[in-house]
Design a protein around this motif. Structure first.
Motif, PDB file in Angstrom:
ATOM      1  N   ILE A 162      24.277 -21.041  96.641  1.00  0.00           N
ATOM      2  CA  ILE A 162      25.182 -20.945  97.793  1.00  0.00           C
ATOM      3  C   ILE A 162      25.692 -22.331  98.171  1.00  0.00           C
ATOM      4  O   ILE A 162      26.868 -22.521  98.480  1.00  0.00           O
ATOM      5  CB  ILE A 162      24.475 -20.250  98.972  1.00  0.00           C
TER       6      ILE A 162
ATOM      7  N   ARG B 219      30.503 -17.080  96.842  1.00  0.00           N
ATOM      8  CA  ARG B 219      31.004 -16.865  98.204  1.00  0.00           C
ATOM      9  C   ARG B 219      31.285 -15.389  98.483  1.00  0.00           C
ATOM     10  O   ARG B 219      31.026 -14.911  99.585  1.00  0.00           O
ATOM     11  CB  ARG B 219      32.287 -17.672  98.414  1.00  0.00           C
TER      12      ARG B 219
ATOM     13  N   THR C  69      29.028 -22.301 102.640  1.00  0.00           N
ATOM     14  CA  THR C  69      28.938 -22.026 101.206  1.00  0.00           C
ATOM     15  C   THR C  69      29.751 -23.084 100.446  1.00  0.00           C
ATOM     16  O   THR C  69      30.916 -23.294 100.741  1.00  0.00           O
ATOM     17  CB  THR C  69      29.484 -20.619 100.903  1.00  0.00           C
TER      18      THR C  69
END
Lengths: 473, 473
Positions: A149, A165, A201
């Motif tokens: 992430i 994402r 992210t």
């Protein structure tokens, strides 16, 4: 840089609050000088904290904030851009031990996980419920969700199934001051306020420490996977085949390309037996390899189309539906990195260009290789235009000549409408080219966004953005 | 609030720079007091600027910045949360005339568009190339891409095909100071720096003015669309069917639910002839309607599964593959808003909850309706848990009692793991509940992010965040 007195204070604060979860010496410190980029940081950290809980992370950040000590968040340590390597005077915050799957909800098709859960472990857990976790960096067996992430990791399936994402619904993030921010929801939709989930992210540990993630799972794709592989006489014709697949309105799950230099290295590494029965059996110098996998209900029809497009473009084609053959062909692609690593240190670059510009990008790579007199074996996720040009060199330090060649690669990709990093991140390794892609005003805006989250600049300083004082890390 | 002298300066600056693209009086000013929320703003703007180019937008923002004049960016004016309505002393920046498709690249499967392009027009243009534009707010025929992006618009297909954010690759954004920021790339992958594209998406005109967007297109989904519709004896059994579809690992393209109150209104509005031959022909009070559409290669198998799940949950099921029947059933769903609008003013709410919590949310809606003695006919995008509870009332102003009921709805949705707005945005109408969902620290952080983009607070003040001075808009 802290003075000796504050260093002593820092040590005693850390020891008092974190007990045996903090180490001030030993091999765990030295280990954080590396990731999988082949680079090595200048210095070990002053301490490594192995957090066992959100509270540990909060406690550490409060101490770091009070003492203005830089913190480098680190998961499995498999990054490729130096985004989680120790720096002088920093504390490395190792969250790899926070590795529980807290919840797996099969009706809402989501999981809530701690950051240290390995991507492959989450996927395996989901599969027991008829679900899977789509983001699939090639490192999925060894890389953790938190790091995935933090870098917005990509992989082989992104053109069809999206980047990381698209699978992140919400996050728990510990900010520089030790407070816990929750973003997002347990729903696919939700537009209350700014999309902080997406902002964090890909932020490479510079905005906060990811301590929890709510991620989407998907129903397992049903039906047989079709594999179409071909050897092409050159990169140009393989590039034309990639364009032809798009023009035929087929979106393969996987579409991987290995250029002639890379293919030669793979063939040498694997030996003839591994290639027997594949289109690479009669492999000739200069040939390019293209591998497509098609899944879901239309797979058979789509494989038919892809095989025709490959043949029309001059490919020597094989098509198969059995999983063993598919795996065998994917193994050729997977052998690329080991083949190169067996010859020296490898710098894996990560540019992306629009699919239609792949042939131009390959010409640029050839031109740069000639100019700098260096081999650049290249692998591409051709479906999404993400190329990994590789440089093999001797020793621990990337030679200046190779960085110069890489810099030209980055500029060429940006000029073609792409980016200097498709999926690995900027880290410390690519920050010097940041403004060339984004422009100074955007970099300045982004630095100011960082300052909102981290006013003292203690979160992963030197990653993405060069230090303000021009100092090196 | 500007003084008379500065107002004169403002007028002459605008007139000098923007010529006949600025209006200071007339019906175009009054028209900006409304969107499609059924609400009306307190006052017309001081001017409406109909921008014809990026340069117009930049020129206006420079003037607004110099004079500290609030600017309200506005596209097609079809918003449902009051995010683009005039406010006292503001300039409305109308970009609906910037409506060119600048580029449609069939190989790279993307389009570059100006913000005023209607969603449906882009989709139609894409279809000529075998492609389509997936984000499909129900308003797609009348709403523009710029507004879709500013609200991160949802729609019927999101559980399978994603929300608007997933289709936006890059943006051109004019900032408060008139500078032009470019974000993103022409590639699916790209992780250089923070994801400003996602941050601006859904920011409702508070961070910048979207003047250009690069969006993804997808290959048209092949094969027949299967439609499965059913009437259920009550909301509970329909909710169970929704859970059953997920448990069977089927992800329909569309899964729409109409509750008994809504269904009664639709049936009255359409009349018996429109329902003949559908599962609603023998419609009885209290029944709930569920409509699934399945597409792509697995559609037939999936429709079989869905029909069985619906029947097992107590549904009276019909299944069809011909497009005409599918369209006729979708028309029942589309009749919901006209049916309500024929009875008075309609406040459309927009909560979302995890799919598994739909039955609980319906119980909450019933409880709130009883408590406030108000009918709450409800439509749900059941596949992603997004509900539109509707309130019908007399006149221009939402009665306090209805806002009180809506407030309870929002709290219930957040308590169940969801959000107060799934796809319409916060606008001015829902800002007073913002902190209840996000918490004050997150709201504060987001205000500070806004200040990075817009230090003087001139971009759409009062939208998302209540004015700092507590004043109303």
């Amino acid at each position: 840089m802290p003075t000796d007195a504050t260093t002593t204070d820092l040590h005693s604060s850390l020891a008092a609050v974190l007990g045996d979860r903090v180490a001030f010496e030993g091999p765990s410190l030295e280990a954080t000088r590396e990731d999988r980029s082949g680079q090595r940081s200048d210095a070990p950290p002053v301490a490594v904290v192995r957090a066992a809980s959100v509270e540990d992370v909060q406690a550490l950040m409060r101490i770091a904030s009070a003492t203005r000590t830089p913190v480098v968040p680190r998961g499995a340590g498999t990054g490729l851009a130096g985004g989680a390597m120790s720096s002088r005077g920093s504390i490395v915050l190792d969250v790899s031990g926070m590795d529980r799957i807290l919840e797996l909800d099969a009706v809402d098709e989501l999981a809530v996980v701690e950051p240290g859960v390995l991507n492959g472990d989450l996927d395996a857990a989901a599969r027991e419920h008829g679900l899977w976790y789509a983001p699939d960096p090639a490192s999925r067996a060894i890389s953790s969700i938190g790091g995935n992430i933090a870098t917005n990791a990509g992989g082989l399936l992104c053109a069809k199934y999206g980047v990381t994402r698209e699978s992140v619904l919400g996050l728990g993030v510990v900010l520089a001051d030790g407070s816990l921010l929750r973003t997002g929801h347990r729903t696919v939709k939700g537009v209350t306020g700014y999309d902080l989930t997406a902002l964090v992210t890909g932020s490479e540990g510079t905005l906060g420490v990811i301590v929890e993630a709510t991620v989407r799972l998907r129903p397992i794709v049903r039906g047989a996977v079709e594999t179409v592989a071909a050897a092409f006489p050159d990169v140009e014709s393989a590039g034309a085949a990639v364009g032809g697949v798009a023009a035929a309105r087929v979106r393969p799950a996987i579409l991987e390309l290995i250029d002639p230099v890379g293919l030669a290295r793979v063939a040498e590494h694997l030996g003839p037996a591994a290639l027997a029965g594949t289109p690479l059996e009669d492999f000739a110098p200069g040939e390019t390899f293209l591998l497509a996998q098609l899944d879901a209900g239309d797979a058979a029809d789509e494989a038919e189309v892809v095989a025709r497009v490959f043949a029309d473009a001059g490919g020597r084609v094989s098509r198969s539906t059995d999983a063993a053959t598919g795996d065998r062909l994917l193994a050729v692609r997977r052998a690329m990195h080991p083949a190169l690593a067996s010859r020296g240190s490898v710098l894996i670059e990560d540019v992306a260009v629009p699919r239609s510009r792949l042939p131009e990008m390959f010409r640029e790579i050839a031109r740069i290789g000639e100019r700098y007199e260096v081999e650049i074996p290249t692998l591409a996720h051709a479906g999404d235009g993400n190329l990994h040009p590789n440089f093999v060199f001797e020793g621990d330090e990337v030679p200046d000549r190779i960085w110069a060649a890489a810099g030209e690669l980055f500029r060429a990709a940006v000029r073609l409408g792409g980016t200097l990093t498709g999926e690995h991140g900027v880290g410390v390794l690519k920050r010097r080219w940041l403004a060339e892609e984004l422009g100074e005003p955007s970099v300045d805006l982004q630095r100011r966004i960082k300052a909102v989250f981290d006013p003292d600049g203690i979160l992963n300083p030197g990653v993405i953005f060069a230090p303000e004082d021009g100092g090196d890390r």
